[in-house]
Design a protein around this motif. Sequence first.
Motif, mmCIF file in Angstrom:
data_model
loop_
_atom_site.group_PDB
_atom_site.id
_atom_site.type_symbol
_atom_site.label_atom_id
_atom_site.label_comp_id
_atom_site.label_asym_id
_atom_site.label_seq_id
_atom_site.Cartn_x
_atom_site.Cartn_y
_atom_site.Cartn_z
ATOM 1 N N PHE A 241 -16.183 43.679 54.186
ATOM 2 C CA PHE A 241 -17.348 42.927 53.120
ATOM 3 C C PHE A 241 -16.610 43.053 51.693
ATOM 4 C CE2 PHE A 241 -20.962 43.581 50.090
ATOM 5 C CZ PHE A 241 -21.532 42.549 50.334
ATOM 6 N N LYS A 242 -16.042 44.241 51.467
ATOM 7 C CA LYS A 242 -15.462 44.375 50.260
ATOM 8 C C LYS A 242 -14.144 43.583 49.834
ATOM 9 C CE LYS A 242 -16.782 49.262 49.459
ATOM 10 N NZ LYS A 242 -16.245 50.639 49.575
ATOM 11 N N THR A 243 -13.280 43.486 50.999
ATOM 12 C CA THR A 243 -12.183 42.443 50.934
ATOM 13 C C THR A 243 -12.658 41.118 50.880
ATOM 14 O OG1 THR A 243 -10.938 44.060 52.424
ATOM 15 C CG2 THR A 243 -10.207 42.036 52.119
ATOM 16 N N ALA A 244 -13.764 40.801 51.482
ATOM 17 C CA ALA A 244 -14.126 39.267 51.308
ATOM 18 C C ALA A 244 -14.927 39.130 50.148
ATOM 19 C CB ALA A 244 -15.015 38.950 52.560
ATOM 20 N N GLY A 245 -14.755 40.022 49.079
ATOM 21 C CA GLY A 245 -15.301 39.963 47.661
ATOM 22 C C GLY A 245 -16.600 40.442 47.781
ATOM 23 N N GLY A 246 -17.222 40.848 48.573
ATOM 24 C CA GLY A 246 -18.581 41.449 48.471
ATOM 25 C C GLY A 246 -19.803 40.331 48.312
ATOM 26 N N GLY A 247 -20.896 40.654 47.726
ATOM 27 C CA GLY A 247 -21.940 39.774 47.630
ATOM 28 C C GLY A 247 -22.546 39.977 46.451
ATOM 29 N N SER A 248 -23.686 39.134 45.912
ATOM 30 C CA SER A 248 -24.524 39.319 44.991
ATOM 31 C C SER A 248 -25.787 39.723 45.582
ATOM 32 C CB SER A 248 -24.748 37.940 44.129
ATOM 33 O OG SER A 248 -25.179 36.964 44.987
ATOM 34 N N HIS A 249 -26.185 39.893 46.789
ATOM 35 C CA HIS A 249 -27.440 40.228 47.460
ATOM 36 C C HIS A 249 -27.143 41.365 48.150
ATOM 37 C CE1 HIS A 249 -29.724 36.759 46.411
ATOM 38 N NE2 HIS A 249 -28.378 35.900 46.477
ATOM 39 N N GLY A 250 -28.328 42.228 48.536
ATOM 40 C CA GLY A 250 -28.264 43.175 49.671
ATOM 41 C C GLY A 250 -28.124 42.576 50.836
ATOM 42 N N MET A 251 -27.681 43.210 52.104
ATOM 43 C CA MET A 251 -27.710 42.609 53.145
ATOM 44 C C MET A 251 -28.685 42.768 54.229
ATOM 45 S SD MET A 251 -24.818 40.779 53.231
ATOM 46 C CE MET A 251 -24.917 40.225 51.424
ATOM 47 N N ARG A 252 -29.170 41.833 55.168
ATOM 48 C CA ARG A 252 -30.218 42.203 55.907
ATOM 49 C C ARG A 252 -29.487 42.616 57.331
ATOM 50 N NH1 ARG A 252 -33.272 43.694 58.987
ATOM 51 N NH2 ARG A 252 -35.283 42.852 59.735
ATOM 52 N N ALA A 253 -28.684 41.762 57.558
ATOM 53 C CA ALA A 253 -28.098 42.038 58.992
ATOM 54 C C ALA A 253 -26.622 41.276 59.120
ATOM 55 C CB ALA A 253 -28.926 41.310 60.162
ATOM 56 N N ILE A 254 -25.777 41.827 60.250
ATOM 57 C CA ILE A 254 -24.546 41.465 60.295
ATOM 58 C C ILE A 254 -24.299 40.735 61.523
ATOM 59 C CG2 ILE A 254 -21.809 42.081 60.366
ATOM 60 C CD1 ILE A 254 -23.519 42.696 57.740
ATOM 61 N N LEU A 255 -23.882 39.420 61.681
ATOM 62 C CA LEU A 255 -23.552 38.707 63.145
ATOM 63 C C LEU A 255 -22.205 39.104 63.521
ATOM 64 C CD1 LEU A 255 -24.539 36.887 65.307
ATOM 65 C CD2 LEU A 255 -23.284 35.164 64.002
ATOM 66 N N LEU A 256 -22.089 40.017 64.465
ATOM 67 C CA LEU A 256 -20.788 40.780 64.931
ATOM 68 C C LEU A 256 -20.285 39.711 66.080
ATOM 69 C CD1 LEU A 256 -18.717 42.858 64.070
ATOM 70 C CD2 LEU A 256 -20.104 44.431 65.504
ATOM 71 N N GLY A 257 -19.276 38.993 66.043
ATOM 72 C CA GLY A 257 -18.535 38.680 67.309
ATOM 73 C C GLY A 257 -18.847 37.116 67.469
ATOM 74 N N GLY A 258 -19.584 36.506 66.581
ATOM 75 C CA GLY A 258 -20.050 35.165 66.690
ATOM 76 C C GLY A 258 -21.252 34.929 67.510
ATOM 77 N N TYR A 259 -21.086 33.575 67.706
ATOM 78 C CA TYR A 259 -22.468 33.070 68.564
ATOM 79 C C TYR A 259 -22.691 33.678 70.006
ATOM 80 C CZ TYR A 259 -23.134 29.472 64.954
ATOM 81 O OH TYR A 259 -23.054 28.850 64.024
ATOM 82 N N PHE A 260 -21.636 34.167 70.541
ATOM 83 C CA PHE A 260 -21.716 35.179 71.813
ATOM 84 C C PHE A 260 -21.790 36.333 71.533
ATOM 85 C CE2 PHE A 260 -20.736 32.237 75.740
ATOM 86 C CZ PHE A 260 -21.792 31.316 75.311
ATOM 87 N N GLY A 261 -22.093 36.902 70.249
ATOM 88 C CA GLY A 261 -22.009 38.190 69.727
ATOM 89 C C GLY A 261 -23.372 38.944 69.579
ATOM 90 N N ALA A 262 -23.595 39.722 68.508
ATOM 91 C CA ALA A 262 -24.886 40.139 68.371
ATOM 92 C C ALA A 262 -25.226 40.526 66.922
ATOM 93 C CB ALA A 262 -24.964 41.442 69.360
ATOM 94 N N TRP A 263 -26.538 40.408 66.866
ATOM 95 C CA TRP A 263 -26.793 40.788 65.452
ATOM 96 C C TRP A 263 -26.780 42.375 65.437
ATOM 97 C CZ3 TRP A 263 -27.106 37.460 61.443
ATOM 98 C CH2 TRP A 263 -27.256 35.972 61.674
ATOM 99 N N VAL A 264 -26.708 42.938 64.175
ATOM 100 C CA VAL A 264 -26.598 44.389 64.123
ATOM 101 C C VAL A 264 -27.389 44.517 62.604
ATOM 102 C CG1 VAL A 264 -25.489 46.622 63.944
ATOM 103 C CG2 VAL A 264 -24.760 44.712 65.405
ATOM 104 N N GLY A 265 -28.420 45.460 62.507
ATOM 105 C CA GLY A 265 -28.992 45.830 61.086
ATOM 106 C C GLY A 265 -28.006 46.159 60.349
ATOM 107 N N ALA A 266 -27.975 45.632 59.109
ATOM 108 C CA ALA A 266 -26.869 46.057 57.977
ATOM 109 C C ALA A 266 -26.794 47.494 57.917
ATOM 110 C CB ALA A 266 -27.157 45.497 56.860
ATOM 111 N N ASP A 267 -28.068 48.371 57.948
ATOM 112 C CA ASP A 267 -27.781 50.070 57.834
ATOM 113 C C ASP A 267 -26.990 50.425 58.856
ATOM 114 O OD1 ASP A 267 -29.714 49.309 59.415
ATOM 115 O OD2 ASP A 267 -31.331 50.851 59.309
ATOM 116 N N GLN A 268 -27.170 49.934 60.129
ATOM 117 C CA GLN A 268 -26.403 50.269 61.177
ATOM 118 C C GLN A 268 -24.722 49.730 61.301
ATOM 119 O OE1 GLN A 268 -29.049 49.295 64.461
ATOM 120 N NE2 GLN A 268 -30.192 51.225 64.234
#
Length: 401
Positions: A241-268
Amino acid sequence: MIKQRLLAGPDLSQGPERLASHVQRLGPPPSIGPALIDVVEHSGLTGRGGAAFPVGAKWRAIARVQAQEPVVVVNGAEGEPRSLKDQVLMTARPHLVLDGAILAARALKTCRIEVVIGESHHAARGSMSAALAERPEPELRQARIVIAPARYVAGESSAIVHLVGSGIARPTSRPPSMHEAGVDGRPTLVQNIESLAHVALIARYGAGWFGPGTVLITAVGAVSAPGVLEVESGTSVREVFKTAGGGSHGMRAILLGGYFGAWVGADQAWDLPLDPVVLRGRGLTLGCGVVGFLHDAACGVCETARIMRYLASESSAQCGPCFFGLRALADAIARIGEPGSNTEDLARLHRWSQEVSGRGACRHPDGAVMLLRSALAVFAEEFANHPPHWRAEPSQPRRIA
């Protein structure tokens, strides 16, 4: 410290690295045959196409089949809409990819190499075609380029085998396995672009040099500088996230692995290591290397509905669970995202996702259901009481580097 190996060399914006520059920088690939299988196995390299299967073990299984000369298939279809990593490698470092393919062919004692490239990847196709034309005549005769349709399922290994053999990119999970009888009934190695590029370096520098290795990540979503990053295996989601420049908002969730991956809550997700083997042990996958960031003002239900609608449209229509089941799931999620939705749809999602899983003619419905189940867990509150004024995260433009 982040290592840069696959993307080291000339700046990516300069276009494809020519053969003379490639050889001057790295030297020619070593003259090594079947002994390379031991080297790759000892390096610990795992596949970068999604399954994270040990590459050396995969090669050894094919080498044991003595019936016919095998086929090496280079999988550059990259049908995942948000993934760019394989296109970057083919476009900027085509000779690294070709080195890996030729070394694999020598290790398996074959002269047949099929290079599959997605039809929409124009820059990659042009770069790989030009690179092949620069190779010595014997290598040029070994390889040909095959164009894969711009479909999600076209990049699946069995679909690639059918495409090369019959011209139709149709996935299946039916036996026999491709290492026994793949293209034209021959033992077939289907290897991802990134995996072969790693092989090209491991062959030069040895198994011990590889260490934990690197992974290519496509950072997308709510980050300031989306694109392809090369990071050391085990780098955390937070560091990406930091290497990609960070963001101006807080994050709700992360999509890990693409469309055959999984959503993971940002805190986890922040401290998760991007290591294919470690993630698999935690019930997750690095998949195609997509790490998508969903900011806290976006709607996880709407974003999941958009992805499920896309996956339903990508069905090969070979079986009911995929063709009808995924459409029914996508329709139910879409209704939940609308004002006045049917309160029974949430129960249907839970029930139907169990009924669809494991019943398809290929693994397409299983991958879609895995994403859906993660969404039902991470966005449980939103699914139960969806705020209709929320909207989906806007799609990021496709860009290289």
